[in-house]
Design a protein around this motif. Structure first.
Motif, PDB file in Angstrom:
ATOM      1  N   PRO A 293      29.314  37.532  29.140  1.00 11.25           N
ATOM      2  CA  PRO A 293      30.309  38.597  29.277  1.00 11.25           C
ATOM      3  C   PRO A 293      30.457  39.179  30.670  1.00 11.25           C
ATOM      4  N   TYR A 294      29.625  38.752  31.641  1.00 11.50           N
ATOM      5  CA  TYR A 294      29.575  39.470  32.915  1.00 11.50           C
ATOM      6  C   TYR A 294      30.617  38.955  33.902  1.00 11.50           C
ATOM      7  N   VAL A 295      31.870  39.120  33.524  1.00  8.26           N
ATOM      8  CA  VAL A 295      33.000  38.817  34.397  1.00  8.26           C
ATOM      9  C   VAL A 295      34.095  39.809  34.042  1.00  8.26           C
ATOM     10  N   SER A 296      34.686  40.435  35.057  1.00  4.11           N
ATOM     11  CA  SER A 296      35.703  41.474  34.849  1.00  4.11           C
ATOM     12  C   SER A 296      36.650  41.492  36.037  1.00  4.11           C
ATOM     13  N   THR A 297      37.803  42.114  35.822  1.00  5.03           N
ATOM     14  CA  THR A 297      38.838  42.152  36.863  1.00  5.03           C
ATOM     15  C   THR A 297      39.347  43.567  37.046  1.00  5.03           C
ATOM     16  N   ALA A 298      39.555  43.955  38.304  1.00  3.62           N
ATOM     17  CA  ALA A 298      40.067  45.302  38.599  1.00  3.62           C
ATOM     18  C   ALA A 298      40.934  45.264  39.845  1.00  3.62           C
ATOM     19  N   ASN A 299      41.731  46.305  40.008  1.00  3.43           N
ATOM     20  CA  ASN A 299      42.431  46.560  41.265  1.00  3.43           C
ATOM     21  C   ASN A 299      41.515  47.427  42.128  1.00  3.43           C
ATOM     22  N   PHE A 300      40.972  46.853  43.174  1.00  2.00           N
ATOM     23  CA  PHE A 300      40.091  47.597  44.077  1.00  2.00           C
ATOM     24  C   PHE A 300      40.897  48.114  45.258  1.00  2.00           C
ATOM     25  N   LEU A 301      40.559  49.332  45.671  1.00  2.17           N
ATOM     26  CA  LEU A 301      41.293  50.008  46.750  1.00  2.17           C
ATOM     27  C   LEU A 301      40.301  50.365  47.854  1.00  2.17           C
ATOM     28  N   GLY A 302      40.645  50.016  49.088  1.00  7.71           N
ATOM     29  CA  GLY A 302      39.751  50.339  50.186  1.00  7.71           C
ATOM     30  C   GLY A 302      40.289  49.825  51.501  1.00  7.71           C
ATOM     31  N   VAL A 303      39.384  49.406  52.366  1.00  9.94           N
ATOM     32  CA  VAL A 303      39.782  48.890  53.671  1.00  9.94           C
ATOM     33  C   VAL A 303      39.216  47.490  53.846  1.00  9.94           C
ATOM     34  N   ASP A 304      39.855  46.757  54.705  1.00 10.16           N
ATOM     35  CA  ASP A 304      39.440  45.384  54.959  1.00 10.16           C
ATOM     36  C   ASP A 304      38.095  45.361  55.679  1.00 10.16           C
ATOM     37  N   LEU A 305      37.122  44.680  55.093  1.00  9.71           N
ATOM     38  CA  LEU A 305      35.791  44.627  55.691  1.00  9.71           C
ATOM     39  C   LEU A 305      35.817  43.920  57.035  1.00  9.71           C
TER      40      LEU A 305
END
Length: 517
Positions: A293-305
């Motif tokens: 079960p350890y797979v998930s998807t999200a919209n992540f918000l931040g800055v380019d590393l």
């Protein structure tokens, strides 16, 4: 004739009284250490420090077994097991002290030393942290000896000067109540840093470059697949933190140093005030078994590393970004992956339209698409050191896991589930496949050892996300096996050969057994 006064020998304790002295002394010791830790550092609580040290010392196979067996409840099981063991030790210490308090005193003091050693071994704790295990040991010894003497005195006749049983009961109740209050005070003081309040004050995060909308047809959720975006409450969590770190955005700072041209420090305001980018990314844990079960998807918000690292000026000899969490956990990300512009590595501060949840890394975390989380997804990140592989060994590399960990092409059947009973005839089988930073181009499904049938793929969102699939099979009456396999855009089809998660991720076809009748 006058003789020398004889010293009155106190009677031997009963077994219940002796065991009770040990258990109450243990409770008082743990509570006192916890309340002191609330003022110093939550992880200095001896109980938590020993638990964290146990996690750190666990071999890879044991950690993998715990995650596989208990899932996200592995930490609760560890704490519960520790509590049972400690109570057992306390009972034995009490029973060994029916005539003299020395054995119990020795055991309680030894437990205090174990707590002290655990605190000293923690990389995230400062010098003041030793106050917690010291308080724990001193209070534990004092309470044990006091209760022991009081209980032995109560066993004497009242005419001979013995204490009343009522006084023993009141003292025991007082110790239990005081310990409970102390633990609660420790909890309240520990949370007074108010990370949740800090998160609430962050307010709405707005992307200067929002992620493209999820297109219609990106999942088969009505047929049984997950929704394309995983709600934050359902997003998997696998980490070594027994207690979620409590960092306020106002106090957070990220240091970038090591093999760079200039050392830089960023505050939360520095990051938030930059143009924020939003990216849709699927994350996978290396502990994920085939079909896990350890797979998930999200919209992540931040800055380019890559932009942050470019500002520091990465020197050519740097090989890894050695990232450190506020609780001392470390990971090593290949510099090539962290700085690859097309990959989309991020310092994320938001997730699915809100600030990062506390359990997922607030105030900030790393997200590097295409790599398993143990080398790419440091939560509560506070330090990035550019260095070489030889100079620094991250947490899991010291425990037998691979240095580089690209996510392997995998697929999973969602419906039907294993051991389901289905109707004979046409059966719709749905699932999900992933090959982050490569992309999925084909999924095939077969019944028993029959021919492979190509599944319909849902619309692709991007190569860094999972892809849903659906197929209809003709299933006759009887018991059957359904298997799936995926092919990525590089032409690689996942192997049938089964391997465990250590050292760099599981392989094999996911197969479920069903009965048609």
């Amino acid at each position: 004739m006058t003789g020398t006064p004889q010293r009155r020998e106190l009677p031997r304790l009963s077994r219940p009284a002796a065991a009770g002295c040990g258990v109450l002394a243990l409770v008082a010791a743990l509570a006192s250490g916890h309340v002191v830790a609330g003022f110093v550092d939550g992880n200095a609580s001896p109980f938590l420090a020993v638990g964290n040290t146990a996690i750190d010392l666990s071999p890879a196979w044991l950690k993998d077994w715990a995650v596989r067996t208990f899932g996200t409840a592995d930490k609760l099981v560890l704490l519960g097991g520790m509590a049972v063991v400690l109570v057992g030790v306390a009972v034995v210490a009490g029973l060994a002290s029916r005539r003299s308090p020395r054995p119990g005193t020795t055991v309680v003091a030894a437990l205090g030393l174990v707590g002290l050693a655990a605190v000293l071994a923690r990389p995230d704790l400062g010098g003041l942290a030793v106050l917690a295990p010291l308080a724990s040991g001193l209070v534990g010894v004092a309470v044990f000896r006091w209760l022991h003497r009081l209980a032995r005195s109560a066993a004497m006749p009242r005419a001979a000067g013995g204490a009343s049983r009522r006084s023993v009961l009141l003292a025991s109740a007082g110790v239990a109540a005081g310990s409970g209050v102390s633990w609660l005070v420790g909890e309240q003081v520990g949370t007074a840093r108010d990370a949740a309040g800090s998160r609430a004050r962050v307010g709405r995060l707005v992307a200067a470059e929002p992620a493209p909308p999820i297109p219609p047809g990106a999942d088969f959720a009505r047929a049984g697949t997950p929704t394309f975006l995983t709600p934050n409450r359902d997003f998997y969590r696998v980490d070594t933190a027994l207690v979620v770190p409590q960092l306020r955005a106002e106090d957070w700072e990220l240091r970038v140093h090591g093999l760079v041209e200039r050392e830089l420090r960023y505050t939360y305001a520095d990051i938030r005030n930059r143009p924020l980018v939003e990216r849709t990314i699927t994350m996978t844990c290396v502990s994920n078994e085939v079909g896990g079960p350890y797979v998930s998807t999200a919209n992540f918000l931040g800055v380019d590393l890559a932009e942050l690292l470019a500002e520091a000026g990465v020197r050519p000899e740097a090989q890894q970004v050695f990232s450190t969490s506020s609780d001392g956990w470390t990971a090593g990300t290949p510099v090539a992956a962290a700085t690859e512009r097309g990959r989309g590595a991020m310092l994320a501060i938001g997730m699915n339209g809100e600030p990062l949840p506390l359990r997922h890394g607030f105030p900030a975390r790393l997200v590097v698409p295409g790599l398993y989380g143990y080398v790419s997804a440091t939560k509560w990140v506070v330090d990035l050191e550019l260095t070489t592989w030889a100079a620094r060994q991250p947490y899991w590399l010291n425990r037998g896991w691979a240095e580089r960990a690209p996510i392997k092409t995998q697929s999973r059947i969602e419906r039907p589930q294993g051991f389901d009973t289905v109707r004979p005839g046409r059966l719709r089988v749905v699932g999900v496949a992933w090959a982050q930073h490569t992309g999925i181009t084909r999924v095939e499904v077969r019944l028993d050892d029959g021919p492979w049938q190509e599944a319909e793929l849902a619309r692709e969102v991007n190569v860094n996300t999972w892809r849903m699939w659906s197929v209809e099979l003709d299933v006759p009456a009887g018991s059957h096996r359904i298997s799936c396999r995926a092919t990525d855009s590089s032409g690689v089809t996942q192997t049938e050969q089964r391997s465990g998660t250590v050292p760099d991720g599981a392989t094999g076809w996911h197969t479920v057994s069903v009965t048609a009748r």
